[in-house]
Design a protein around this motif. Structure first.
Motif, PDB file in Angstrom:
ATOM      1  N   PRO A  92      45.971 -47.019   4.498  1.00  0.00           N
ATOM      2  CA  PRO A  92      45.366 -48.010   4.778  1.00  0.00           C
ATOM      3  C   PRO A  92      45.613 -48.501   6.581  1.00  0.00           C
ATOM      4  O   PRO A  92      46.491 -48.243   7.122  1.00  0.00           O
ATOM      5  CB  PRO A  92      46.008 -49.476   4.321  1.00  0.00           C
ATOM      6  N   LEU A  93      44.469 -48.883   7.124  1.00  0.00           N
ATOM      7  CA  LEU A  93      44.423 -49.198   8.336  1.00  0.00           C
ATOM      8  C   LEU A  93      45.363 -50.359   8.788  1.00  0.00           C
ATOM      9  O   LEU A  93      45.477 -51.392   7.991  1.00  0.00           O
ATOM     10  CB  LEU A  93      42.879 -49.681   9.021  1.00  0.00           C
ATOM     11  N   PRO A  94      46.354 -50.258   9.964  1.00  0.00           N
ATOM     12  CA  PRO A  94      47.291 -51.493  10.073  1.00  0.00           C
ATOM     13  C   PRO A  94      46.270 -52.653  10.624  1.00  0.00           C
ATOM     14  O   PRO A  94      45.093 -52.661  10.975  1.00  0.00           O
ATOM     15  CB  PRO A  94      47.831 -50.980  11.428  1.00  0.00           C
ATOM     16  N   ARG A  95      46.877 -53.770  10.180  1.00  0.00           N
ATOM     17  CA  ARG A  95      46.134 -55.200  10.495  1.00  0.00           C
ATOM     18  C   ARG A  95      46.595 -55.429  11.878  1.00  0.00           C
ATOM     19  O   ARG A  95      47.592 -55.251  12.458  1.00  0.00           O
ATOM     20  CB  ARG A  95      46.658 -56.215   9.557  1.00  0.00           C
ATOM     21  N   PRO A  96      45.409 -56.012  12.475  1.00  0.00           N
ATOM     22  CA  PRO A  96      45.606 -56.646  13.915  1.00  0.00           C
ATOM     23  C   PRO A  96      46.782 -57.541  13.748  1.00  0.00           C
ATOM     24  O   PRO A  96      46.985 -58.334  12.944  1.00  0.00           O
ATOM     25  CB  PRO A  96      44.198 -57.173  14.186  1.00  0.00           C
ATOM     26  N   LYS A  99      47.100 -61.448  12.320  1.00  0.00           N
ATOM     27  CA  LYS A  99      45.960 -61.793  11.253  1.00  0.00           C
ATOM     28  C   LYS A  99      46.709 -61.227   9.884  1.00  0.00           C
ATOM     29  O   LYS A  99      47.247 -60.436   9.680  1.00  0.00           O
ATOM     30  CB  LYS A  99      44.616 -60.998  11.638  1.00  0.00           C
ATOM     31  N   ARG A 100      46.193 -62.137   9.115  1.00  0.00           N
ATOM     32  CA  ARG A 100      46.722 -61.621   7.589  1.00  0.00           C
ATOM     33  C   ARG A 100      45.562 -61.710   6.626  1.00  0.00           C
ATOM     34  O   ARG A 100      44.736 -62.517   6.397  1.00  0.00           O
ATOM     35  CB  ARG A 100      47.745 -62.967   7.095  1.00  0.00           C
TER      36      ARG A 100
END
Length: 100
Positions: A92-96, A99-100
């Motif tokens: 999965p792409l890391p979250r900025p 941000k949740r």
């Protein structure tokens, strides 16, 4: 052979021989076990692999959950991968940040 058994083992064997025991494994579980056995039945080569301690502990824990030796689990996973029955999923792409 019976002389090496303790009382509980002799009782279980006697119950089995009388037909009093039933398998509690589901058809899916039996299929999984048979597939693992087939995948690792013919062992004609030895391979040594270095793993991190953490990965080995995780593999051993997963194998315990599956009720099989960890070497069997490793061989089964490798067999499934090389035969195309196990594939990688993209991470999965890391979250900025924030941000949740």
């Amino acid at each position: 052979m019976h002389s090496r058994m303790d009382n509980e083992e002799r009782e279980l064997l006697a119950a089995f021989e009388r037909g009093e025991l039933e398998s509690i494994a589901s058809k899916a579980e039996l299929a999984r076990i048979k597939a693992a056995a087939r995948a690792t039945a013919i062992k004609d080569r030895r391979v040594n692999v270095r793993l991190s301690s953490g990965d080995l502990l995780d593999i051993q824990a997963k194998a315990m959950e599956e009720g099989m030796p960890y070497q069997t689990l490793i061989a089964s996973v490798l067999h499934k991968y090389v035969t195309g029955r196990l594939s990688e999923h993209p991470a999965p792409l890391p979250r900025p940040a924030g941000k949740r």
